[in-house]
Structures are given as C-alpha cells and as structure tokens.
Design a protein around this motif. Structure first.
Motif, short mmCIF file in Angstrom:
data_model
loop_
_atom_site.label_atom_id
_atom_site.label_comp_id
_atom_site.label_asym_id
_atom_site.label_seq_id
_atom_site.Cartn_x
_atom_site.Cartn_y
_atom_site.Cartn_z
N GLU B 7 -11.65 -25.74 43.38
CA GLU B 7 -12.70 -24.76 43.15
C GLU B 7 -12.34 -23.65 42.16
N SER B 8 -11.11 -23.22 42.16
CA SER B 8 -10.79 -22.03 41.35
C SER B 8 -10.76 -22.33 39.85
N SER B 10 -13.14 -23.75 37.96
CA SER B 10 -14.37 -23.59 37.20
C SER B 10 -14.94 -22.18 37.38
N GLU B 11 -15.92 -21.92 36.57
CA GLU B 11 -16.51 -20.59 36.48
C GLU B 11 -17.24 -20.22 37.78
N VAL B 12 -17.12 -18.95 38.16
CA VAL B 12 -17.81 -18.49 39.37
C VAL B 12 -19.28 -18.27 39.05
N SER B 15 -21.04 -14.67 43.35
CA SER B 15 -20.00 -14.00 44.09
C SER B 15 -20.68 -13.13 45.14
N ASP B 35 -17.60 -17.22 47.34
CA ASP B 35 -17.73 -17.49 45.91
C ASP B 35 -18.25 -18.91 45.75
N ILE B 36 -19.27 -19.07 44.91
CA ILE B 36 -19.75 -20.42 44.61
C ILE B 36 -19.45 -20.68 43.15
N HIS B 37 -18.75 -21.76 42.88
CA HIS B 37 -18.37 -22.09 41.51
C HIS B 37 -19.30 -23.13 40.94
N ASN B 38 -19.34 -23.17 39.62
CA ASN B 38 -20.10 -24.21 38.94
C ASN B 38 -19.63 -25.58 39.40
N ASP B 40 -19.80 -26.82 42.39
CA ASP B 40 -19.51 -26.90 43.82
C ASP B 40 -20.61 -27.64 44.55
N THR B 218 -24.60 -28.16 40.93
CA THR B 218 -24.13 -27.24 41.95
C THR B 218 -25.14 -27.21 43.09
#
Lengths: 230, 270
Positions: B7-8, B10-12, B15, B35-38, B40, B218
């Motif tokens: 997860e970490s 890719s771009e957030v 938040s 945090d939801i990332h691109n 996810d 996502t």
C-alpha cells in the motif's frame, strides 16, 4: 311532474339561461385563475419547504409554515370576507380579482402540501444517487425527483382543483354573480318562486364541470404512468 | 491475489483523520483514521449496526461527518464550505438498492451525469473566452457512444432504451456500476452492493466487481460476502462499535484474527 315541467320551463327560457351562463362564466373565470395562482404559490411554497435547512432559508421557511398553518386553519368564507372588506376594500376594485386572490392564496396552501407530499414520496435513494454522481441539489430535484413526483401529485392536485371549483360558490355570499348566485336570484324571482328548480340545474352545471375535469385528470394520469412501464 | 500491491508505494487518494459521526446523542463513528491509496481494494466488514455503511457514506459526504477531516486530492472535503459536487464527480458510489433513476431509460441513467458535468465545463470555458470546440449535441453523442460501450461490456446493449423497472436486480446493479464508471471516477464506493439481490444474481455483480478490481480500480466495499472480500480485497477493515478494531491482509484478518470481537464475528459468519 311539475318539477320536471318547471325544469323544462327554466331550460327553455332564454332569460334564465343567460343568467345561469353569466354566473357560470364568473365561476369558471374565478376557478381558472385562482387555480393557476394556487398552483404557482403551492409549488413555490413546497420548494421552499423541502429545501435543506440553511441560515439563508430560515426566514422563508418560517413564512411558508405560518402561511400554510393560518390558511388551512381558518374558514375560506372568512378569508374571502377579510380580503373583500378589509384588504381590498377599495372603491371600484374589481370583485373578481379580489376573489381570485383570496381563492388562489387558499388553494396554494393545500396545493403546497400535496406537492411536498409528492416530492417526499419519491425514494430518497433517487436524490442520493444524483448527488453521489456530483449533480447539485437543484439539478437532482429538477431532473430526477420532480418528474417522478408529478405522477404522485396529479391525483391530489385534481382533488384540490375540484374542491376549489365548488368552493368558489362562496363568492355568492359577498353578492358576486356566480353560478350559485344566479340560481339564487332566479329562485327568488317572481316568476319562478321556487329554489329547488334553479338550484338543481346549477348543481348539474357544477357536476358537469367537475366530471369533465376529473375525466381530463384521469387521462393525464394515465399518460404519465404509461411512460414508465414499457 | 498473491501479487497485491504494497500500500505505501502508491499515491494516497484519501487521508481520513479522526472521523466522528453522531446522530443526535448517538455516536456511530468514534474516530476513524484511514489512508486509501490509488489502486487499493478495501473491504469493510463488521456486524450490522457497527457503522460500516455510515463510514462509507461519510467518505463522499453523503453524511456530513460531525468532526474530523477527509483529505481528497489535497482538499478537506469534510469542510462544508467547499463545493462537494466537484469532488463527488471523482468518487463513484454504488448503493444497496441500486437507485437507478426510474424516470430515465438505462442509457439516460448512464449519460445524465457525464453530459451535465461536461456541459457545465463547456459553458464555463466559453465564458472565459476560449472558443469551445464542442457543442452540447456533440457531447451528448459522444456520451451516448461511451454509454453504449459500457452497456456492451456488461452485455446489456439491448436494454439501452428500456426503463429500469423492467430489469432484474442483477441487471440493475450492473447498470448502476457502469453508471458510476461513466464518470471515470478515481474511486468507487460500494455500499453492500449484493445485499438486496436474489442469490442467483449475486454472482454476475461480483464478477463485474472482480473485473474492475483486476483493472486496478480503487474500490472501497462494504460487504457481507466474506468469500468475495477475501478474494478481491487487498485490505480488510473490521469495524465494530464505530471504530476500526482490526485491519490487515485477508490472510491476517480471516485466518489469524486477533481481536476477540472479530473472532466472534467470524465464527458466526464463516
């Protein structure tokens, strides 16, 4: 037997018929224009009432609430008297216009509740789906909710129009020459000297208007409902 | 399933910080951070009434959070003074009850929002002096073609001009999903998308969602379909009493649950 003979006498008398039709004209004019005013006012008030709460809308909402409460809570005859003898007690001011304003304002209060009910009867999910897609509240209302609400509202509005037409007979209480007043004048006249005959004929006139109207409303309703079941 | 993105990297996208939601005195969400990332795919599970749907509805401010912040593309969308509509254009949502517009045909359902949004932008650009290249009719034509392509994708092109009332539940939900897709959203929120369906129609909807997941869309999914959550999601959140009680990969959450409430919940549903 005399009853039917007298009815025939009335129907074949050009004088009486022209009196009745003059009265009918007033009834129709007052009904039509107060219905238009009522629909306009009712829609406006309903839209204000369903708007989401915000500081800007607070005062309009209170005004609308007071309007509906007062108008629905007091007798129509009294409202008409107040309009006629207090607010528009101006020499030479046309009675028809005073009556139209009084009935329009009265009708608007009832119509607004019907429209509000119709809008609320549309599933909240329809609004949510529109809003979730990024459509503003007003656009969602105009394109999604109101077209669906119209179908739900038509029967109630029809009811209100029918009630309005019959209620306009109250104008005879202030001496306006509508259909009811015409019947009263004919009945009190020297030749007829009977109320039952002209009153019965006037009643048939009302019945005919209402029947035609409800027929028309049924038709509109049918056409609107046909649209969504295919 | 094996090659899940870490997860970490890719771009957030979202938040979410200390999100609270109360209805009157009743606190439904008691401080959620996420945090939801691109890219996810997050599944949210939990007992009914735990606040999972409320949380999902807070993400696009269908419910205004009582406090806390939701940073989406650098803007706090929990702030009620911003224009939420602009942001919602990028956040799709699919409902339990489908919520297709009953007064619009299937294809109009899909086209409505994209046409509106593009026409609005067109009006704005023509006001600012740039000569607009497209007319509203062009936009409509383009969007109709796109909508048709989306319908073809779900095999419902023959249903383009019928009203939603004639569709089955599974068809309605698939149309609702492509309606969200038509906006080219950055994320789609699914609120129990299969809970209102007859059992034999659950599969077709889940298959479409699996396809989207494979394409890297996502997704945040509130669901009761544990098998589906396990197969599709790269992260599972367990919410109970308005808080995230446990989160992790499907393996962690389903095979080695630590929280006693989660253990109890799983023993009931699995």
């Amino acid at each position: 037997m005399t009853f039917f003979a007298e009815i025939w006498e009335l129907l074949s008398s050009a004088k009486y018929m022209s009196m009745l039709f003059t009265g009918l004209g007033t009834t129709l004019v007052v009904s039509l224009f107060s219905a238009i005013l009522g629909l306009f006012l009712g829609t406006l008030v309903a839209l204000v009432a369903i708007c989401p709460d915000s500081p800007l809308m607070k005062l309009p909402k209170i005004i609308c609430k007071v309007y509906v409460t007062v108008i629905r809570g007091t007798p129509m005859a009294l409202q008409l008297f107040i309009m006629m003898y207090a607010i528009f007690a101006i020499r030479g001011f046309p009675q028809e216009i005073t009556a139209i304003i009084a009935f329009g304002i009265n009708s608007g209060a009832y119509v607004s509740e019907s429209i509000r009910g119709g809008i609320l009867s549309v599933d909240i999910g329809q609004t949510e789906a529109g809003r979730a897609l990024g459509l503003p509240y007003g656009v969602t209302l105009m394109k999604i909710v109101i077209p669906q609400a119209v179908k739900n509202v038509i029967p109630a509005i029809g009811n209100e129009l029918i009630a309005l037409i019959k209620e306009t007979s109250i104008v005879s209480m202030i001496g306006m020459y509508d259909l009811t007043q015409a019947a009263k004048v004919i009945g009190a006249g020297n030749n007829m000297a009977s109320y039952i005959v002209p009153m019965s004929v006037a009643a048939c006139f009302y019945l005919a208007i209402v029947y035609t109207l409800s027929f028309g409303i049924k038709g509109i309703e049918k056409r609107l409902r046909a649209g969504d079941r295919r | 399933m094996e090659s899940k993105k870490i997860e970490s990297t890719s771009e957030v996208l979202f938040s979410i910080k200390d999100l609270h939601k109360s209805f009157g005195n009743h606190e439904v969400l008691g401080g959620i951070d996420l945090d939801i990332h691109n890219g996810d795919q997050i599944a949210i599970i939990g007992p009914s009434g735990c606040g999972k749907s409320t949380f999902l509805r807070c993400i696009n401010c269908m419910e205004d959070p009582t406090s806390g912040s939701i940073i989406f593309e650098g803007v706090d969308i929990a702030d009620t003074s911003i224009d939420i509509n602009v942001h919602r254009e990028n956040i799709g949502m699919v409902f339990q009850q489908f919520n297709l517009f009953n007064n619009k045909t299937v294809i109009e359902n899909i086209m409505l929002a994209p046409v509106y949004v593009r026409t609005k932008k067109l009006r704005r650009s023509s006001k600012s002096g740039d000569a607009p290249k497209l007319t509203k009719a062009d936009i409509k034509k383009e969007e109709r073609e796109r909508a048709m392509a989306l319908l073809r994708r779900i095999g419902l092109e023959d249903k383009a001009d019928v009203y939603p009332s004639t569709l089955s539940g599974g068809q309605k939900q698939r149309v609702a999903i492509v309606r969200a897709l038509a906006m080219n959203p950055k994320v789609i929120l699914f609120d129990e998308p299969t809970s209102a369906l007859d059992p034999e129609m659950v599969g077709e909807v889940l298959d479409l969602m699996k396809e989207l997941a494979k394409e890297g869309m996502t997704m945040v999914i509130v669901t009761h379909e544990m098998g589906f959550a396990r197969e599709v999601a790269d992260r599972i959140l367990f919410i109970d009493e308005g808080k995230i009680k446990e989160q992790g990969t499907p393996e962690d959450v389903f095979d080695h649950p630590k929280d006693p409430r989660l253990q109890e919940f799983l023993s009931k549903v699995l």
